[in-house]
Design a protein around this motif. Structure first.
Motif, PDB file in Angstrom:
ATOM      1  N   VAL A  28       0.877  -1.124  -0.019  1.00  0.00           N
ATOM      2  CA  VAL A  28       0.045  -0.104   0.113  1.00  0.00           C
ATOM      3  C   VAL A  28       0.730   1.303  -0.028  1.00  0.00           C
ATOM      4  N   TYR A  29       1.924   1.039   0.868  1.00  0.00           N
ATOM      5  CA  TYR A  29       2.820   2.206   0.794  1.00  0.00           C
ATOM      6  C   TYR A  29       3.395   2.576  -0.675  1.00  0.00           C
ATOM      7  N   ILE A  35       0.553   5.411   4.978  1.00  0.00           N
ATOM      8  CA  ILE A  35       1.024   4.465   6.106  1.00  0.00           C
ATOM      9  C   ILE A  35      -0.576   3.992   6.557  1.00  0.00           C
ATOM     10  N   ASN A  36      -0.806   2.765   6.349  1.00  0.00           N
ATOM     11  CA  ASN A  36      -2.296   2.423   6.394  1.00  0.00           C
ATOM     12  C   ASN A  36      -2.383   1.971   7.861  1.00  0.00           C
ATOM     13  N   ALA A  99      -5.130  11.950   4.483  1.00  0.00           N
ATOM     14  CA  ALA A  99      -5.196  10.506   4.536  1.00  0.00           C
ATOM     15  C   ALA A  99      -4.546   9.642   5.602  1.00  0.00           C
ATOM     16  N   LEU A 100      -3.455  10.156   6.229  1.00  0.00           N
ATOM     17  CA  LEU A 100      -2.676   9.552   7.342  1.00  0.00           C
ATOM     18  C   LEU A 100      -3.547   9.689   8.531  1.00  0.00           C
ATOM     19  N   PHE A 237       4.748  -3.159  10.736  1.00  0.00           N
ATOM     20  CA  PHE A 237       4.961  -1.977  10.287  1.00  0.00           C
ATOM     21  C   PHE A 237       6.524  -1.632  10.012  1.00  0.00           C
ATOM     22  N   ILE A 238       6.947  -1.726  11.571  1.00  0.00           N
ATOM     23  CA  ILE A 238       8.367  -1.539  11.757  1.00  0.00           C
ATOM     24  C   ILE A 238       9.246  -2.304  10.860  1.00  0.00           C
ATOM     25  N   ALA A 239       8.791  -3.474  10.795  1.00  0.00           N
ATOM     26  CA  ALA A 239       9.679  -4.422  10.002  1.00  0.00           C
ATOM     27  C   ALA A 239       9.706  -4.134   8.331  1.00  0.00           C
ATOM     28  N   ALA A 240       8.458  -3.568   8.097  1.00  0.00           N
ATOM     29  CA  ALA A 240       8.426  -2.931   6.570  1.00  0.00           C
ATOM     30  C   ALA A 240       9.078  -1.955   6.406  1.00  0.00           C
TER      31      ALA A 240
END
Lengths: 301, 254, 305
Positions: A28-29, A35-36, A99-100, A237-240
């Protein structure tokens, strides 16, 4: 040594679940630069779908695991599609901040809506036994133990990741996705339907998170409350970001780094296990602001 | 000594050579034009001069100091001010605040004065208020002082952008396509304004422009770029008659 | 112009003082049967609103006026809360210490907490504010959780059990004075050349930099003083609740402040004050409805029984 390998195995198991969630964030990013935050709650919905669907599936199909995971993926994929359509599409050409903030709002809504007594309810639920856990001691003098759940976690995520790589690299829509993530205006001038591409990302990412939710349920056996998604989502998310957000192999790499380091840190102190991810992330971002595999894009003046 | 002395400036972006071996000397009080087809590297030269990019090689000496490697705000403080090809005002701030922002680095009070609104703060604000109003008056914008700058008509936004650049008290003003989007009458007004600016504020001016009537009308010297290289330079008459310039704009055999 | 701006500050002060007088009256005058309208519980809630206002306004300095996106404000609050609580619990053995010695120690403690939070803010902000885009969001979020983890594993700070026995030094008056001073200071800063530079950074960083503004320094400074106010708020908070727990300062708490900020309006100070006021009270007002929430279930039980 045995201890070391055992933690490594645990870390790989954890990393597999993180990877499935992280892929959704990164897709998505990569495509809409958002950041969904609500992705974490989609993961939660996936896990709860397992709870509700498994008994039904067991009745209908006899075996429960495969139909349940497919059904959960379909439902979370649909949820992602609807979410994009209702919440993010109207804001596509507004500022990224709106959006965020909307993503935050969607996340809170899903969490609290699902906690209502007539939805999932706020209370603890025991995840059904889709798989009967069985320990498999490995041959050798190290005394390593793996179980069939671990094999299942790693197996399912590897299969899904291979499918995703095939999808992104070989299919037309996958190629279009890469084009859009590279340069949206140009891609649309080349005749790519941006709406379709964005919708696809919002279906595929959540579907993977849904599968992650089922694996989570199978592995940990309990659903504490509909806010369980937050921390898993946060770490995925942190992993991404760690791997380079927007980069698909990066998300997988980041997820395994996270899972393994968390397993080791937890063996030292259970509280440390949680925090180590953030320390690693800050350390890496200071050296490589765009993550391990990410490309740095300079701003145009 | 020249106010600006750029030698052997080269800028690569990855493998792409955006500017190669660019040289220019500006004497105090000159008005010099930089022209060339789209993608010739003009705006890149501006961005290197103002420190947005650090050049791959070459030297830039401004007012006796080497400014290569300095940050954009340091270069602005040293006396180079610019406008942008696409207007970049502080769109949510008022017109007068746009001017005051450019005055900020010369503001006399500290962060502590700002928190406590000390006597020093009030004195400083008084000075900047007067200064900004005077400057706006010169550009016929005083009536809009409290309007939101993003809501001004296009021509007024262009004027405000120049006024804002002047509020940093530059020695060198660089204008990136100041006449873009202007009709001939407005362009003529701009011509006059550029001359007037130079005399009134004792400036040296470097400008990029596509409208030939503006370039030919205002510049004392012109430099022509194509594909990152300087293909020709000289007084306007000379440029007008140079076949290479024609070729760069219109293609071979035109 | 000048005259009006002095008045604006004065108006803030007057509004706060009026609010204080009204609240005080409502908490003493026996308006309803059996006592005043506002009991201790509501007074505590109002004190929380004051603290949340300072948190939200200081977050607005970074997110609203400077255009950055920090999502870890609660982390700095934690630094201030734990620092000040450690100081007062060690120095003032009993919660019934003489106010003449207690308050100087208290003030010194919350200011030290603020300074440490500011230092943490510098450590987080200085490297990450140079980068553009979402990196500040990610780094602040991580820093928030990292701070919480450090607290959880530090035995002296009570670890995962939390820290109790903090003297109750935060009164309604303390909160009011604290909120007035903080809001006025921040509002003053906003109406200065530095405040204009903040907005310039928000509107166009490249243009601000070209207009001779050291945008990095301005962003870092705003971030640091914002963390300072968060730290002081944390100190005031700790001495109101008397018990703090690492989970009070999680990422979820930071999200709450973001919601307060964006609900009220991130680009006005009054908006940043309205958000927390509404949202601290709203759940409490809704609580009246909560007893109805289980009615269908109860009804079902009765039927089946």
């Amino acid at each position: 040594m045995g201890q070391f390998l055992q933690q490594l195995i645990n870390g790989i198991q954890l990393g597999s679940i993180y990877a499935l969630i992280a892929l959704g964030y990164t897709m998505v990013y990569g495509i809409v630069r958002l950041i969904n935050f609500a992705h974490a709650d989609i993961f939660m919905v996936g896990a709860y779908m397992g709870y509700f669907l498994a008994p039904v599936m067991a009745k209908v199909f006899g075996g429960a695991f495969i139909p349940t995971i497919i059904a959960a993926m379909l439902i979370t994929g649909l949820l992602g599609f609807i979410m994009e359509k209702l919440a993010y599409r109207p804001l596509r050409y507004k500022s990224r901040l709106s959006a965020l903030i909307t993503a935050l709002g969607v996340s809170l809504f899903l969490e609290n809506f699902c906690a209502l007594p007539f939805v999932f309810g706020p209370t603890f639920r025991k995840f059904p036994d889709l798989i009967v856990a069985k320990n498999i001691p490995l041959p050798g003098s190290l005394g390593l133990i793996i179980d069939n759940v671990l094999l299942l976690d790693v197996g399912v995520s590897v299969v899904l990741m291979v499918l995703l790589f095939w999808f992104v690299n070989k299919t037309l829509i996958g190629k279009q996705m890469r084009a859009v993530s590279f340069d949206k205006p140009t891609a649309s001038l080349m005749g790519i339907n941006i709406d379709v591409v964005i919708s696809t990302a919002f279906i595929v990412g959540p579907a993977l998170a849904g599968a992650g939710g089922i694996l989570f349920g199978v592995t940990y056996g309990s659903l504490n409350s509909p806010s369980l998604g937050i921390w898993w989502g946060l770490k995925a998310f942190i992993a991404a970001v760690l791997g380079g957000i927007g980069n698909i192999p990066g998300a997988v790499l980041g997820a395994y780094i996270m899972g393994i380091s968390e397993a080791f840190a937890t063996s030292v102190n259970s509280n440390l296990g949680y925090g180590i991810a953030f320390a690693i992330l800050i350390g890496i971002l200071l050296v490589r602001p765009s993550g391990l595999l990410g490309k740095f894009m300079p701003e145009k003046v | 000594m020249a106010l600006l002395d750029v030698t052997h400036l080269t800028q690569f972006f990855g493998g792409l050579r955006a500017v190669s071996d660019f040289n220019i000397q500006l004497e105090h009080g000159e008005i010099v034009g930089l022209i060339g087809p789209n993608g010739a590297g003009k705006t890149t030269v501006f961005n290197v001069l103002t420190g947005v990019y650090t050049p791959t090689s070459g030297t830039i000496v401004f007012d006796g100091q080497n400014i290569v490697g300095r940050k954009t705000h340091q270069i602005a403080q040293a006396g180079i001010a610019r406008t942008f090809q696409t207007i970049r005002l502080f769109g949510k701030s008022s017109v007068i605040d746009n001017i005051k922002i450019a005055y900020h680095f010369r503001m006399s009070y500290s962060n502590t004065d700002a928190f406590l609104h000390t006597r020093k703060y009030w004195q400083g604000e008084q000075i900047v208020d007067d200064y900004a109003i005077d400057l706006l008056r010169l550009f016929h914008l005083e009536g809009h002082a409290d309007d939101i700058s993003g809501s001004l008509p296009y021509g007024a936004q262009r004027r405000l952008e120049i006024a804002r650049a002047l509020a940093t008290k530059p020695k060198l003003l660089i204008l990136d396509e100041p006449a873009a989007g202007m009709n001939p009458a407005e362009a003529d007004e701009l011509l006059e304004m550029i001359h007037w600016l130079r005399d009134k504020f004792d400036l040296t001016i470097l400008l990029i422009e596509h409208q030939m009537r503006v370039v030919m009308g205002v510049c004392e010297r012109i430099k022509v770029m194509d594909f990152g290289e300087t293909i020709c330079e000289g007084v306007p008459e000379h440029i007008r008659n140079d076949p290479r310039v024609c070729e760069a704009y219109l293609g071979k055999g035109a | 112009m000048t005259f009006l701006r002095t008045h604006r500050t004065l108006a803030t002060v007057i509004a706060f003082v009026l609010a204080y007088v009204v609240i005080k009256l409502l908490s003493v005058l026996p308006l309803v049967d059996g006592g005043p309208l506002l009991n201790g519980y509501y007074i505590q809630l109002i004190a929380l609103v004051g603290i949340n206002i300072v948190m939200t306004v200081s977050l607005g300095m970074v997110n609203g006026f400077t255009g950055q996106f920090s999502i870890g404000h609660a982390g700095f609050m934690a630094v201030g809360a734990y620092t000040s609580a450690m100081i007062t619990t060690v120095w003032l053995h009993t919660s019934t210490a003489n106010p003449w010695t207690a308050y100087p120690v208290f003030i010194a403690a919350i200011l030290t907490g603020g300074l440490l939070a500011a230092a943490a803010g510098y450590l987080v902000g200085a490297p990450s504010l140079r980068l553009k885009g979402d990196y500040l969001a990610i780094v602040t979020l991580s820093a928030n959780e990292l701070i919480r983890t450090v607290i959880r594993v530090t035995e002296v700070l009570g670890g995962p059990r939390g820290l109790g026995g903090i003297p109750k030094l935060t009164t309604l008056e303390v909160v009011f004075v604290f909120a007035i001073v903080s809001v006025v200071l921040m509002r003053n800063y906003l109406f200065s050349s530095y405040g204009r530079s903040m907005k310039a950074v928000r509107d166009s960083e490249i243009a601000a930099e070209s207009m001779a503004i050291n945008t990095t320094r301005q962003k870092v400074f705003v971030f640091v003083f914002s963390a300072f106010f968060a730290g002081v708020s944390g100190g005031v908070f700790a001495h109101l609740l008397q018990f703090i727990h690492p989970d009070n300062f999680s990422f979820v708490k930071s999200l709450e402040y973001l919601i307060y900020l964006y609900v009220g309006g991130s680009t006005s100070i009054s908006g940043a004050m309205v958000g927390p006021a509404i949202f601290t009270f709203l759940p409490e007002l809704m609580r009246g409805l909560q007893k109805w929430r289980l009615v269908p279930q109860r009804h079902r039980k009765e039927v089946s029984a």
